[in-house]
Scaffold this motif. Structure first.
Motif, PDB file in Angstrom:
ATOM      1  N   UNK A 147       0.828  -1.204   0.000  1.00 45.00           N
ATOM      2  CA  UNK A 147       0.000   0.000   0.000  1.00 45.00           C
ATOM      3  C   UNK A 147       0.860   1.251   0.000  1.00 45.00           C
ATOM      4  N   UNK A 148       1.911   1.263   0.817  1.00 41.49           N
ATOM      5  CA  UNK A 148       2.810   2.418   0.831  1.00 41.49           C
ATOM      6  C   UNK A 148       3.499   2.616  -0.511  1.00 41.49           C
ATOM      7  N   UNK A 149       3.886   1.520  -1.158  1.00 38.65           N
ATOM      8  CA  UNK A 149       4.522   1.636  -2.466  1.00 38.65           C
ATOM      9  C   UNK A 149       3.551   2.198  -3.505  1.00 38.65           C
ATOM     10  N   UNK A 150       2.305   1.749  -3.456  1.00 36.40           N
ATOM     11  CA  UNK A 150       1.312   2.260  -4.408  1.00 36.40           C
ATOM     12  C   UNK A 150       1.019   3.738  -4.171  1.00 36.40           C
ATOM     13  N   UNK A 168       4.021   5.620  -5.480  1.00 32.54           N
ATOM     14  CA  UNK A 168       4.013   5.643  -6.937  1.00 32.54           C
ATOM     15  C   UNK A 168       2.985   6.635  -7.462  1.00 32.54           C
ATOM     16  N   UNK A 169       1.817   6.687  -6.843  1.00 34.88           N
ATOM     17  CA  UNK A 169       0.792   7.641  -7.260  1.00 34.88           C
ATOM     18  C   UNK A 169       1.271   9.070  -7.051  1.00 34.88           C
ATOM     19  N   UNK A 226       4.430  10.103  -7.068  1.00 40.97           N
ATOM     20  CA  UNK A 226       5.473  10.387  -8.056  1.00 40.97           C
ATOM     21  C   UNK A 226       4.845  10.642  -9.423  1.00 40.97           C
ATOM     22  N   UNK A 227       3.873   9.825  -9.802  1.00 38.10           N
ATOM     23  CA  UNK A 227       3.207  10.017 -11.084  1.00 38.10           C
ATOM     24  C   UNK A 227       2.512  11.373 -11.134  1.00 38.10           C
ATOM     25  N   UNK A 228       1.881  11.756 -10.029  1.00 35.91           N
ATOM     26  CA  UNK A 228       1.173  13.032  -9.997  1.00 35.91           C
ATOM     27  C   UNK A 228       2.152  14.197 -10.103  1.00 35.91           C
ATOM     28  N   UNK A 229       3.268  14.120  -9.379  1.00 31.81           N
ATOM     29  CA  UNK A 229       4.237  15.208  -9.436  1.00 31.81           C
ATOM     30  C   UNK A 229       4.904  15.263 -10.805  1.00 31.81           C
ATOM     31  N   UNK A 230       5.128  14.096 -11.417  1.00 32.16           N
ATOM     32  CA  UNK A 230       5.715  14.077 -12.753  1.00 32.16           C
ATOM     33  C   UNK A 230       4.747  14.673 -13.763  1.00 32.16           C
ATOM     34  N   UNK A 231       3.464  14.347 -13.657  1.00 29.82           N
ATOM     35  CA  UNK A 231       2.470  14.890 -14.575  1.00 29.82           C
ATOM     36  C   UNK A 231       2.355  16.394 -14.392  1.00 29.82           C
ATOM     37  N   UNK A 232       2.464  16.876 -13.150  1.00 32.28           N
ATOM     38  CA  UNK A 232       2.396  18.312 -12.897  1.00 32.28           C
ATOM     39  C   UNK A 232       3.623  19.010 -13.464  1.00 32.28           C
TER      40      UNK A 232
END
Length: 59
Positions: free
Chosen positions: A17-20, A23-24, A26-32
């Motif tokens: 759960x912590x990894x997910x 990851x969410x 990181x994906x959000x910050x990368x998309x931003x």
């Protein structure tokens, strides 16, 4: 011994759960960070600007 199995399963589920969540995030910050502030297509430059280039003499 059954308690050890339950603890192992609970810890594994918590780590997944912590990894997910990480990851969410990181994906959000990368998309931003990748959000384009300028249009994707570059503006066409119709004027040609000639830049003088100095020649380097070779021996």
């Amino acid at each position: 011994m059954r308690n050890v199995n339950f603890v192992a399963i609970a810890l594994t589920a918590a780590l997944v759960t912590l990894q997910l969540v990480g990851l969410a995030m990181v994906e959000r910050s990368h998309a931003y960070a990748m959000h384009p502030s300028a249009p994707l297509e570059p503006a066409a430059c119709t004027e040609s600007a000639e830049v003088p280039v100095s020649q380097i003499p070779y021996d």
